[in-house]
Structures are given as C-alpha cells and as structure tokens.
Design a protein around this motif. Structure first.
Motif, PDB file in Angstrom:
ATOM      1  N   SER A   1      72.617  46.450  72.796  1.00 48.09           N
ATOM      2  CA  SER A   1      73.046  46.523  74.202  1.00 48.09           C
ATOM      3  C   SER A   1      71.950  47.064  75.111  1.00 48.09           C
ATOM      4  CB  SER A   1      74.305  47.382  74.329  1.00 48.09           C
ATOM      5  OG  SER A   1      74.080  48.670  73.798  1.00 48.09           O
ATOM      6  N   ASP A   2      70.998  47.840  74.554  1.00 47.66           N
ATOM      7  CA  ASP A   2      69.900  48.367  75.372  1.00 47.66           C
ATOM      8  C   ASP A   2      68.706  47.415  75.434  1.00 47.66           C
ATOM      9  OD1 ASP A   2      68.808  48.563  72.848  1.00 47.66           O
ATOM     10  OD2 ASP A   2      68.527  50.743  72.892  1.00 47.66           O
ATOM     11  N   GLY A   3      68.863  46.222  74.822  1.00 53.00           N
ATOM     12  CA  GLY A   3      67.795  45.225  74.853  1.00 53.00           C
ATOM     13  C   GLY A   3      66.834  45.301  73.680  1.00 53.00           C
ATOM     14  N   SER A   4      66.936  46.337  72.862  1.00 51.27           N
ATOM     15  CA  SER A   4      66.049  46.449  71.700  1.00 51.27           C
ATOM     16  C   SER A   4      66.427  45.399  70.650  1.00 51.27           C
ATOM     17  CB  SER A   4      66.114  47.855  71.098  1.00 51.27           C
ATOM     18  OG  SER A   4      67.431  48.133  70.644  1.00 51.27           O
ATOM     19  N   ILE A   5      65.439  44.998  69.857  1.00 50.77           N
ATOM     20  CA  ILE A   5      65.631  43.931  68.876  1.00 50.77           C
ATOM     21  C   ILE A   5      65.259  44.429  67.488  1.00 50.77           C
ATOM     22  CG2 ILE A   5      64.852  41.629  68.160  1.00 50.77           C
ATOM     23  CD1 ILE A   5      64.400  40.991  71.117  1.00 50.77           C
ATOM     24  N   SER A   6      66.102  44.107  66.510  1.00 56.21           N
ATOM     25  CA  SER A   6      65.846  44.439  65.112  1.00 56.21           C
ATOM     26  C   SER A   6      66.040  43.184  64.283  1.00 56.21           C
ATOM     27  CB  SER A   6      66.830  45.514  64.610  1.00 56.21           C
ATOM     28  OG  SER A   6      66.813  46.645  65.425  1.00 56.21           O
ATOM     29  N   THR A   7      65.417  43.165  63.104  1.00 52.44           N
ATOM     30  CA  THR A   7      65.609  42.058  62.171  1.00 52.44           C
ATOM     31  C   THR A   7      65.953  42.623  60.800  1.00 52.44           C
ATOM     32  OG1 THR A   7      63.259  42.006  61.593  1.00 52.44           O
ATOM     33  CG2 THR A   7      63.973  40.551  63.382  1.00 52.44           C
ATOM     34  N   GLY A   8      66.445  41.752  59.926  1.00 54.72           N
ATOM     35  CA  GLY A   8      66.779  42.206  58.589  1.00 54.72           C
ATOM     36  C   GLY A   8      67.522  41.152  57.812  1.00 54.72           C
ATOM     37  N   GLU A   9      68.174  41.610  56.735  1.00 53.42           N
ATOM     38  CA  GLU A   9      68.947  40.707  55.888  1.00 53.42           C
ATOM     39  C   GLU A   9      70.399  41.152  55.856  1.00 53.42           C
ATOM     40  OE1 GLU A   9      67.932  38.660  51.816  1.00 53.42           O
ATOM     41  OE2 GLU A   9      68.883  40.599  51.395  1.00 53.42           O
ATOM     42  N   LEU A  10      71.293  40.199  56.014  1.00 58.25           N
ATOM     43  CA  LEU A  10      72.727  40.438  55.977  1.00 58.25           C
ATOM     44  C   LEU A  10      73.281  39.920  54.665  1.00 58.25           C
ATOM     45  CD1 LEU A  10      75.618  40.888  57.205  1.00 58.25           C
ATOM     46  CD2 LEU A  10      75.404  38.577  58.145  1.00 58.25           C
ATOM     47  N   SER A  11      74.154  40.707  54.046  1.00 53.50           N
ATOM     48  CA  SER A  11      74.900  40.276  52.870  1.00 53.50           C
ATOM     49  C   SER A  11      76.379  40.490  53.152  1.00 53.50           C
ATOM     50  CB  SER A  11      74.510  41.093  51.632  1.00 53.50           C
ATOM     51  OG  SER A  11      73.131  41.002  51.378  1.00 53.50           O
ATOM     52  N   LEU A  12      77.199  39.479  52.890  1.00 57.38           N
ATOM     53  CA  LEU A  12      78.651  39.574  53.072  1.00 57.38           C
ATOM     54  C   LEU A  12      79.329  39.330  51.736  1.00 57.38           C
ATOM     55  CD1 LEU A  12      79.223  37.351  56.254  1.00 57.38           C
ATOM     56  CD2 LEU A  12      79.036  39.836  56.167  1.00 57.38           C
ATOM     57  N   ARG A  13      80.402  40.056  51.497  1.00 53.11           N
ATOM     58  CA  ARG A  13      81.227  39.816  50.314  1.00 53.11           C
ATOM     59  C   ARG A  13      82.666  40.116  50.711  1.00 53.11           C
ATOM     60  NH1 ARG A  13      79.885  39.597  44.709  1.00 53.11           N
ATOM     61  NH2 ARG A  13      81.762  39.817  43.446  1.00 53.11           N
ATOM     62  N   ARG A  14      83.421  39.054  50.925  1.00 51.64           N
ATOM     63  CA  ARG A  14      84.808  39.227  51.314  1.00 51.64           C
ATOM     64  C   ARG A  14      85.663  39.435  50.072  1.00 51.64           C
ATOM     65  NH1 ARG A  14      86.039  34.307  52.958  1.00 51.64           N
ATOM     66  NH2 ARG A  14      88.118  35.017  53.438  1.00 51.64           N
ATOM     67  N   PRO A  15      86.702  40.288  50.186  1.00 49.22           N
ATOM     68  CA  PRO A  15      87.137  40.978  51.407  1.00 49.22           C
ATOM     69  C   PRO A  15      86.427  42.313  51.650  1.00 49.22           C
ATOM     70  CG  PRO A  15      88.719  41.390  49.639  1.00 49.22           C
ATOM     71  CD  PRO A  15      87.652  40.469  49.074  1.00 49.22           C
ATOM     72  N   GLY A  16      86.223  42.590  52.930  1.00 48.97           N
ATOM     73  CA  GLY A  16      85.873  43.923  53.393  1.00 48.97           C
ATOM     74  C   GLY A  16      84.497  44.475  53.144  1.00 48.97           C
ATOM     75  N   ARG A  17      83.517  43.640  52.791  1.00 45.04           N
ATOM     76  CA  ARG A  17      82.200  44.192  52.491  1.00 45.04           C
ATOM     77  C   ARG A  17      81.102  43.475  53.276  1.00 45.04           C
ATOM     78  NH1 ARG A  17      84.656  43.186  47.477  1.00 45.04           N
ATOM     79  NH2 ARG A  17      85.361  45.050  46.384  1.00 45.04           N
ATOM     80  N   ALA A  18      80.176  44.269  53.809  1.00 40.78           N
ATOM     81  CA  ALA A  18      78.997  43.733  54.494  1.00 40.78           C
ATOM     82  C   ALA A  18      77.872  44.744  54.353  1.00 40.78           C
ATOM     83  CB  ALA A  18      79.280  43.466  55.967  1.00 40.78           C
ATOM     84  N   ARG A  19      76.653  44.245  54.364  1.00 46.69           N
ATOM     85  CA  ARG A  19      75.489  45.131  54.270  1.00 46.69           C
ATOM     86  C   ARG A  19      74.391  44.573  55.176  1.00 46.69           C
ATOM     87  NH1 ARG A  19      73.072  48.571  49.721  1.00 46.69           N
ATOM     88  NH2 ARG A  19      70.857  48.671  50.252  1.00 46.69           N
ATOM     89  N   PHE A  20      73.868  45.430  56.044  1.00 57.48           N
ATOM     90  CA  PHE A  20      72.768  45.088  56.941  1.00 57.48           C
ATOM     91  C   PHE A  20      71.556  45.924  56.531  1.00 57.48           C
ATOM     92  CE2 PHE A  20      76.672  44.259  59.189  1.00 57.48           C
ATOM     93  CZ  PHE A  20      76.435  43.134  59.967  1.00 57.48           C
ATOM     94  N   ASP A  21      70.574  45.283  55.907  1.00 53.52           N
ATOM     95  CA  ASP A  21      69.317  45.944  55.547  1.00 53.52           C
ATOM     96  C   ASP A  21      68.302  45.614  56.631  1.00 53.52           C
ATOM     97  OD1 ASP A  21      69.449  47.129  52.700  1.00 53.52           O
ATOM     98  OD2 ASP A  21      70.412  45.177  52.449  1.00 53.52           O
ATOM     99  N   TYR A  22      67.925  46.625  57.421  1.00 53.86           N
ATOM    100  CA  TYR A  22      67.007  46.411  58.543  1.00 53.86           C
ATOM    101  C   TYR A  22      65.554  46.506  58.089  1.00 53.86           C
ATOM    102  CZ  TYR A  22      71.033  46.710  61.621  1.00 53.86           C
ATOM    103  OH  TYR A  22      72.241  46.472  62.236  1.00 53.86           O
ATOM    104  N   ASP A  23      64.727  45.629  58.663  1.00 53.98           N
ATOM    105  CA  ASP A  23      63.298  45.625  58.357  1.00 53.98           C
ATOM    106  C   ASP A  23      62.600  46.812  59.011  1.00 53.98           C
ATOM    107  OD1 ASP A  23      63.585  43.182  57.018  1.00 53.98           O
ATOM    108  OD2 ASP A  23      63.171  42.004  58.834  1.00 53.98           O
ATOM    109  N   ALA A  24      61.367  47.108  58.547  1.00 50.82           N
ATOM    110  CA  ALA A  24      60.527  48.114  59.185  1.00 50.82           C
ATOM    111  C   ALA A  24      60.208  47.634  60.610  1.00 50.82           C
ATOM    112  CB  ALA A  24      59.249  48.297  58.377  1.00 50.82           C
ATOM    113  N   PRO A  25      60.006  48.513  61.567  1.00 45.93           N
ATOM    114  CA  PRO A  25      59.946  49.964  61.399  1.00 45.93           C
ATOM    115  C   PRO A  25      61.311  50.642  61.406  1.00 45.93           C
ATOM    116  CG  PRO A  25      59.488  49.418  63.676  1.00 45.93           C
ATOM    117  CD  PRO A  25      59.702  48.100  62.951  1.00 45.93           C
ATOM    118  N   ASN A  26      62.395  49.903  61.694  1.00 44.25           N
ATOM    119  CA  ASN A  26      63.722  50.489  61.786  1.00 44.25           C
ATOM    120  C   ASN A  26      64.166  51.077  60.447  1.00 44.25           C
ATOM    121  OD1 ASN A  26      66.562  50.870  61.938  1.00 44.25           O
ATOM    122  ND2 ASN A  26      66.722  49.362  63.573  1.00 44.25           N
TER     123      ASN A  26
END
Length: 196
Positions: free
Chosen positions: A45-70
């Motif tokens: 919402s502040d305009g900053s941008i991040s990248t990474g890898e998303l993993s989903l496993r239904r039901p109820g699971r998600a994982r966001f691994d953010y790249d460096a420098p984040n």
C-alpha cells in the motif's frame, strides 16, 4: 450473394462475445488443485515492491518466502498467520487466518455461490475480476482475484484489509499440484528452527 455475405457477417457480429469467466467455473478451477507454487511480485500500500516465491496447500496453508533484501517470511497454517521478521529475535506476529480474506480461497472447498460472498464480478474476453468477502464478517476486508481464460489461470489478487489498505500480489506461471511438504507450513516448527 453480397447481401447474403453481409447478412451472415451481421449475424456473427450480433452473437454475444463471452464477457467473463462464470463464477461456477472459477470455483471449479480453485477446487481443481490442492497445491500450487509461483513466483510473485508484491506491491504494498505504500508503493514498495517485494518479490519471492508463493506456496499454497489447501486447505488453509500458504507460505510467502520473500527474496533479499527483504528476506521476510509469512506462513499461514494451523489456522494462524505468522509474520517472521528476518532482523528480529522475537517470535512472529500472529493472528487468525479466518480474519483475512485469503482464507476464502484457502478453504477446503471453495464455494463462490455462497450468498453475499461475491461483491463484484466482471470482465471481458481477456480477463475476469471477482471480488470476494466473508459474508459473515465483511469488516475483515476483501480479496479481488484476476483470472485469464483458456485455460483459466489465476494471475493476481488484491487484498483490501479492514483499514482500506491494499496489497497486490502478481503471480508468475503457477505450477499446480506441486510437491510441497506439509512441514513448510508448520509455524511452531519454524519458530523452533529459528530459536525464537
């Protein structure tokens, strides 16, 4: 003959062009896979941008691994969402998954036909956007999903939280039914691994 050709052309032009992907087709697509992986770009919402890898496993699971420098990590699992700060030695901030709009597409069975769930739905021949909210708790915010047709593919979502702030996640090519170990979504195990 030219009159017949003109008449045939007018009939073809008068046929309705499929404007959007139907709600039932979107439900079927979301229910058609249990796991998925994709590279993502997140616009905050502040305009900053991040990248990474998303993993989903239904039901109820998600994982966001953010790249460096984040290098941040967000895990949804066990009914909770945990935000791990890479520079802090404190336990992650946690809150119930049910209080986030993401829970709507991580359900065991996604049913977009539930009364009050679809807030907006529209599009054209190139993409369809559908906005969802928890009908029992609209104050938790909403999630707008954007799909492209033929074959139906989830391309991005925009989460609007309870304060009105928006976070956009743009997805790369999704690998459906990917092999993702359940342990990747285990919040207590990640806390222990980090010694927090």
């Amino acid at each position: 003959m030219r009159i017949l050709t003109l008449a045939a052309t007018l009939v073809v032009l008068a046929l309705p062009v499929r404007a959007e992907i139907a709600v039932g087709e979107i439900s079927a697509y979301l229910n058609g896979f249990r796991t998925a992986k994709a590279e993502f770009t997140q616009v905050n919402s502040d305009g900053s941008i991040s990248t990474g890898e998303l993993s989903l496993r239904r039901p109820g699971r998600a994982r966001f691994d953010y790249d460096a420098p984040n290098k941040s990590l967000v895990i949804a699992g066990g009914g909770q969402v945990a935000i791990f700060d890479p520079v802090s030695n404190t336990p992650p901030e946690q809150y119930p998954l049910s209080q986030t709009p993401l829970s709507l597409i991580l359900a065991d069975q996604v049913n977009l036909g539930r009364s009050g769930m679809v807030v907006r739905h529209g599009g054209d021949a190139t993409q369809t956007a559908i906005t969802l909210q928890d009908p029992e708790n609209p104050n938790y915010g909403s999630i707008q999903l954007v799909f492209t047709p033929a074959p139906i593919t989830l391309r991005q979502w925009v989460i609007t939280d309870d304060s009105g702030a928006q976070t956009t996640v743009i997805l790369g090519d999704m690998q459906l039914d990917a092999s993702i170990p359940v342990g990747r979504f285990n919040i207590p195990q990640e806390i222990q691994r980090r010694g927090l």
